[in-house]
Design a protein around this motif. Sequence first.
Motif, PDB file in Angstrom:
ATOM      1  N   ILE A 208     -28.566  39.155  73.333  1.00 24.92           N
ATOM      2  CA  ILE A 208     -27.510  39.635  72.614  1.00 24.92           C
ATOM      3  C   ILE A 208     -27.571  41.023  71.882  1.00 24.92           C
ATOM      4  O   ILE A 208     -26.761  41.810  71.843  1.00 24.92           O
ATOM      5  N   SER A 209     -28.949  41.331  71.578  1.00 28.59           N
ATOM      6  CA  SER A 209     -29.165  42.749  70.868  1.00 28.59           C
ATOM      7  C   SER A 209     -28.938  43.809  72.020  1.00 28.59           C
ATOM      8  O   SER A 209     -28.424  44.828  71.848  1.00 28.59           O
TER       9      SER A 209
ATOM     10  N   ILE B 237     -24.727  40.757  80.619  1.00 30.29           N
ATOM     11  CA  ILE B 237     -24.056  39.845  80.322  1.00 30.29           C
ATOM     12  C   ILE B 237     -24.204  38.582  80.840  1.00 30.29           C
ATOM     13  O   ILE B 237     -24.214  37.489  79.835  1.00 30.29           O
ATOM     14  N   ALA B 238     -24.624  38.371  81.998  1.00 31.48           N
ATOM     15  CA  ALA B 238     -24.857  37.126  82.733  1.00 31.48           C
ATOM     16  C   ALA B 238     -26.051  36.307  82.079  1.00 31.48           C
ATOM     17  O   ALA B 238     -26.057  35.329  81.681  1.00 31.48           O
ATOM     18  N   CYS B 239     -27.185  37.539  81.797  1.00 35.55           N
ATOM     19  CA  CYS B 239     -28.482  37.096  81.105  1.00 35.55           C
ATOM     20  C   CYS B 239     -28.266  36.431  79.813  1.00 35.55           C
ATOM     21  O   CYS B 239     -28.688  35.613  79.245  1.00 35.55           O
ATOM     22  N   MET B 240     -27.418  37.099  79.095  1.00 36.34           N
ATOM     23  CA  MET B 240     -26.910  36.828  77.564  1.00 36.34           C
ATOM     24  C   MET B 240     -26.381  35.365  77.611  1.00 36.34           C
ATOM     25  O   MET B 240     -26.828  34.583  76.766  1.00 36.34           O
ATOM     26  N   LEU B 241     -25.442  35.203  78.338  1.00 41.23           N
ATOM     27  CA  LEU B 241     -24.680  34.022  78.460  1.00 41.23           C
ATOM     28  C   LEU B 241     -25.604  32.806  78.801  1.00 41.23           C
ATOM     29  O   LEU B 241     -25.679  31.550  78.456  1.00 41.23           O
TER      30      LEU B 241
ATOM     31  N   SER C  22     -26.533  29.949  76.059  1.00 36.37           N
ATOM     32  CA  SER C  22     -26.127  28.369  76.394  1.00 36.37           C
ATOM     33  C   SER C  22     -27.415  27.676  76.369  1.00 36.37           C
ATOM     34  O   SER C  22     -27.396  26.581  76.087  1.00 36.37           O
ATOM     35  N   GLY C  23     -28.796  27.982  76.769  1.00 33.37           N
ATOM     36  CA  GLY C  23     -29.772  27.365  76.707  1.00 33.37           C
ATOM     37  C   GLY C  23     -30.339  27.326  75.404  1.00 33.37           C
ATOM     38  O   GLY C  23     -30.883  26.190  75.327  1.00 33.37           O
ATOM     39  N   ALA C  24     -30.070  28.208  74.485  1.00 34.63           N
ATOM     40  CA  ALA C  24     -30.542  27.878  73.205  1.00 34.63           C
ATOM     41  C   ALA C  24     -29.835  26.934  72.422  1.00 34.63           C
ATOM     42  O   ALA C  24     -30.254  26.024  71.599  1.00 34.63           O
TER      43      ALA C  24
ATOM     44  N   MET D  85     -36.376  37.345  82.654  1.00 29.35           N
ATOM     45  CA  MET D  85     -35.751  36.138  83.063  1.00 29.35           C
ATOM     46  C   MET D  85     -36.736  35.463  84.248  1.00 29.35           C
ATOM     47  O   MET D  85     -36.653  34.086  84.383  1.00 29.35           O
ATOM     48  N   LEU D  86     -37.778  36.041  84.784  1.00 27.44           N
ATOM     49  CA  LEU D  86     -38.715  35.557  85.421  1.00 27.44           C
ATOM     50  C   LEU D  86     -39.787  34.713  84.752  1.00 27.44           C
ATOM     51  O   LEU D  86     -40.026  33.461  85.045  1.00 27.44           O
TER      52      LEU D  86
END
Length: 278
Positions: free
Chosen positions: A56-57, A82-86, A90-92, A175-176
């Motif tokens: 998000i930051s 944006i995809a990584c943030m979403l 959602s995981g959190a 992400m990995l």
Amino acid sequence: MQMKQSFGRSLLNEFKLRKFGFKHKHLDQFYQSQWQSGVRSFYYLLYRWIWALFFISVFTVSLVLQLSDGKFFIFLTNWGIIACMLAQLSGAILVTRWYYNLGSARSTVMEEKMLKEPPPTPRLIKFYWLVHGAALALALVITTVYWKYLHGKMDKPNRYPVMSFITHCLNSVFMLVDFWLVAFPVRLLHIIYWMLLPIFFYIFTVFYYFAGGSDEYGHPYVYPILDWTVPMRALTTFAGVFILYVIYGIALFSLSKFKRYLSRTVSAMDSPHAIGLI
């Protein structure tokens, strides 16, 4: 030998029509880490929110620094952030619901698991599964293409080198790391859904070019390797990206199976009955 046979069966099992979907009978895997021992973990909850707040930051800082009258949104790198943030957000949210049993999320899954009845897959889990895979694959493709074909070869200054390094390198690293920690599987046929992002992006660049669009420095393209004044180069880039998606999809599927095998091995060694394995 046994591991090879198991992998072969899993690979063949992937090419079934139902594998196109997002139904999964082990819903607890979306709430838990592959490596946690208990039903819930405060450390995994903390990790999920740290990762979510980080992305998000990164998105917020990138948006402030590079808005450029809306041109921030024309770059695939920023689509990837944006995809990584979403995915992380959602995981959190899912792990928070599980940890505090909000909406009876944990008790419902555990009860249905004991009854051995496959529960319906919630829409948030389906979204998380989809966007996590899409974000991971896109991050790997962005990192590969940028450092191989774009770094130092774009006709514009690198105004924010630290942010560029984060969004073109650490995006894949983080992400990995996350991929190694999550418990839910990778499905090969989901690669088709992952490819929708670059398909939309390439269609966008075509319309953007014919509409007279440019980057923030007035170049008639979003990226030089997607310069539609040289259609063959742009089409070659398009084909190359899809080859990368297939390669990375198969690699992630294989690593997912290995991760699960390794987790089971570690769990067996930690079991009170492990002496029987020696």
